[in-house]
Design an enzyme around this catalytic site. Structure first.
Site, PDB file in Angstrom:
ATOM      1  N   GLU A 253       0.799  -1.239   0.000  1.00  0.00           N
ATOM      2  CA  GLU A 253       0.000   0.000   0.000  1.00  0.00           C
ATOM      3  C   GLU A 253       0.829   1.286   0.000  1.00  0.00           C
ATOM      4  O   GLU A 253       0.608   2.171   0.829  1.00  0.00           O
ATOM      5  CB  GLU A 253      -0.948   0.010   1.211  1.00  0.00           C
ATOM      6  N   GLU A 359      -6.346 -11.207   0.050  1.00  0.00           N
ATOM      7  CA  GLU A 359      -7.248 -10.562   1.028  1.00  0.00           C
ATOM      8  C   GLU A 359      -8.701 -10.490   0.566  1.00  0.00           C
ATOM      9  O   GLU A 359      -9.362  -9.461   0.716  1.00  0.00           O
ATOM     10  CB  GLU A 359      -6.715  -9.153   1.361  1.00  0.00           C
TER      11      GLU A 359
END
Ligand code: XIL
Length: 446
Positions: A253, A359
């Site tokens: 991220e 995820e």
């Protein structure tokens, strides 16, 4: 005197026992004798196999040999298959298809190896709705915590999954809580469990702006010292798990929402705008066999963010520092659209990289308009799960890697706390039975 006669008596019993064993020894059972200063010590190599009642593809082997204390021993679960160290207690192995398999236990005795083989017949239900059996050519992963590896969690994990990711216990703020001391207690437990169950382990994550230890944020040393800290951290963690953790999210991220610039994290501030490249270089050097991923969210529908991600990825790829892209699949039952999900796959495949659907959870209540999981939403979630699985299934084999679910039961999901509203985004009910969303995945894999 008394002790001497006791020893004599004990030796006689041993000898009698040994000659009895020799006369009984069948094909499965090899008895040899090695003589040392103490007298005759019989080595008997043997083991038991049991097939699991809950998973007909799973066996458990128990070494029942005697006289082998201190000797190395190992298992092979197929003929000339990979050697698996024989640890304390029974070992498990899960086959993926039905068939006859030769199981061999080898003991490295001083006079040469002693090997005993037995055949086990696996009559599994090849149509069984276990995720890992339905998925062909890629792993199905589960995010786990070290305190959720036993009982029913364990039963579901070994039945359905062949890959693990630590949900948080392999992040920097967990392993590196205190300056100068790394704590691997929880991460070791997860890695050991994965290894014992022949699962792939995906390391998540080395460098993430959201898991920086407090002391590191306040680090008062020079930038050079900071960089050395990060390098040493990546090197130590990856080398500890080299050969066990097959892949890593090195940087997670890095892109700021909205601007699509690099987040101004402490890593960027201290190490410079090329901090990402530096981290991947440390990772490559630490474990050249590890498969290295860049992992981020909203890279399906947010085309600006997707482009920013691929720019980072292209730069790393030109330096041979990356092997795959992790698209975090925190999605909803009605969004993003199929074509948007497909776009990140296409970008990854066209670059010759591996695609990780990481995820995965599928929110059913993004607009907070339900108070319990309705039949209709459960079906919508199933359909979205099927769509995701179909898209993944259609990826060329060489680009396939894994699809990872972000938790097991709805009650264990990070979603309600993160969004501050109820949701049922996962694939198992609270009693560990699979939800419709699970069926959706199986349907999509076929
Ligand atoms: C979340 C975990 O689910 C939580 O248990 C933890 O407290 C915080 O992190 N993107 C990621 C994951 O890359 O690591 C995050 O996991 C969810 C968002």
């Amino acid at each position: 005197m008394k002790i001497k006669s006791l020893i004599k008596y004990f030796r006689l019993i041993l000898l009698l026992l040994f000659s009895f064993m020799l006369s009984c020894g069948g094909d499965d059972d090899i008895n040899v004798v090695i003589v040392d200063d103490e007298g005759e010590i019989p080595i008997s190599v043997d083991f038991d196999i049991t097939v699991s009642e809950t998973n007909t593809f799973e066996i458990s082997v128990n070494n029942t040999s005697t006289g082998i204390t201190g000797l190395n021993s190992y298992w092979q679960f197929t003929e000339n298959g990979e050697s698996v160290p024989d640890g304390a207690g029974p070992e498990r192995h899960v086959y993926s298809v039905s068939g006859d398999y030769l199981v061999t236990l080898t003991v490295e005795a001083p006079d040469g190896d002693i090997a005993v083989s037995k055949t086990v017949i696996i009559v599994g239900d090849d149509d069984s709705p276990a995720l890992k059996n339905a998925a062909k050519g890629f792993s199905v992963g589960m995010a786990v915590r070290s305190d959720r590896l036993t009982g029913s969690h364990n039963a579901v994990l070994v039945r359905e999954f062949n890959s693990l990711t630590a949900e948080f216990e392999m992040k920097m703020d967990q392993i590196y809580k205190t300056e100068g001391s790394l704590d691997f207690t929880a991460s070791d437990a997860i890695v050991d469990y994965g290894v014992a169950n022949n699962m792939d382990i995906h390391g998540h994550t080395l460098v993430w702006h959201n898991s920086i230890p407090v002391w590191m944020n306040n680090f008062s040393g020079t930038d050079e010292e900071f960089e050395t800290l990060v390098k040493d951290y990546i090197t130590t963690v990856m080398q500890r798990y080299a050969g066990k953790v097959r892949s890593w999210d090195v940087v997670n991220e890095a892109i700021e929402d909205g601007t699509n610039n690099l987040r101004n994290s402490i890593f960027r501030i201290r190490m410079g705008a090329n901090y990402i490249e530096k981290c991947y270089q440390y990772a490559r050097d630490a474990d050249p066999n590890a498969i290295l991923f860049y992992n981020d969210y909203n890279v399906t529908f947010d085309s600006g963010k997707q482009a920013a991600m691929f720019a980072i990825v292209d730069d790393l790829k030109s330096k041979n520092l990356i092997d795959g892209v992790g698209a975090q699949m925190h999605i909803s039952y009605n969004f993003p659209r199929r074509a948007q999900i497909q776009s990140v796959v296409d970008g990854t495949v066209s670059r010759g990289l591996k695609m990780h659907f990481a995820e995965l959870d599928i929110r059913v209540n993004p607009n907070n308009d339900i108070t319990s999981l309705t039949e209709q939403r459960a079906i919508a979630q199933q359909n979205k799960a099927k769509e995701v699985a179909e898209i993944y299934n259609a990826i060329p084999d060489e680009n396939k890697f894994a699809l990872t679910l972000w938790g097991m039961r709805d009650s264990e999901s990070w979603l309600p706390a993160f969004w501050g509203q109820p949701d049922w985004g996962l694939f198992y009910n609270d009693d560990f039975t699979p939800k419709k969303a699970h069926t959706g995945l199986i349907e999509g894999f076929r």
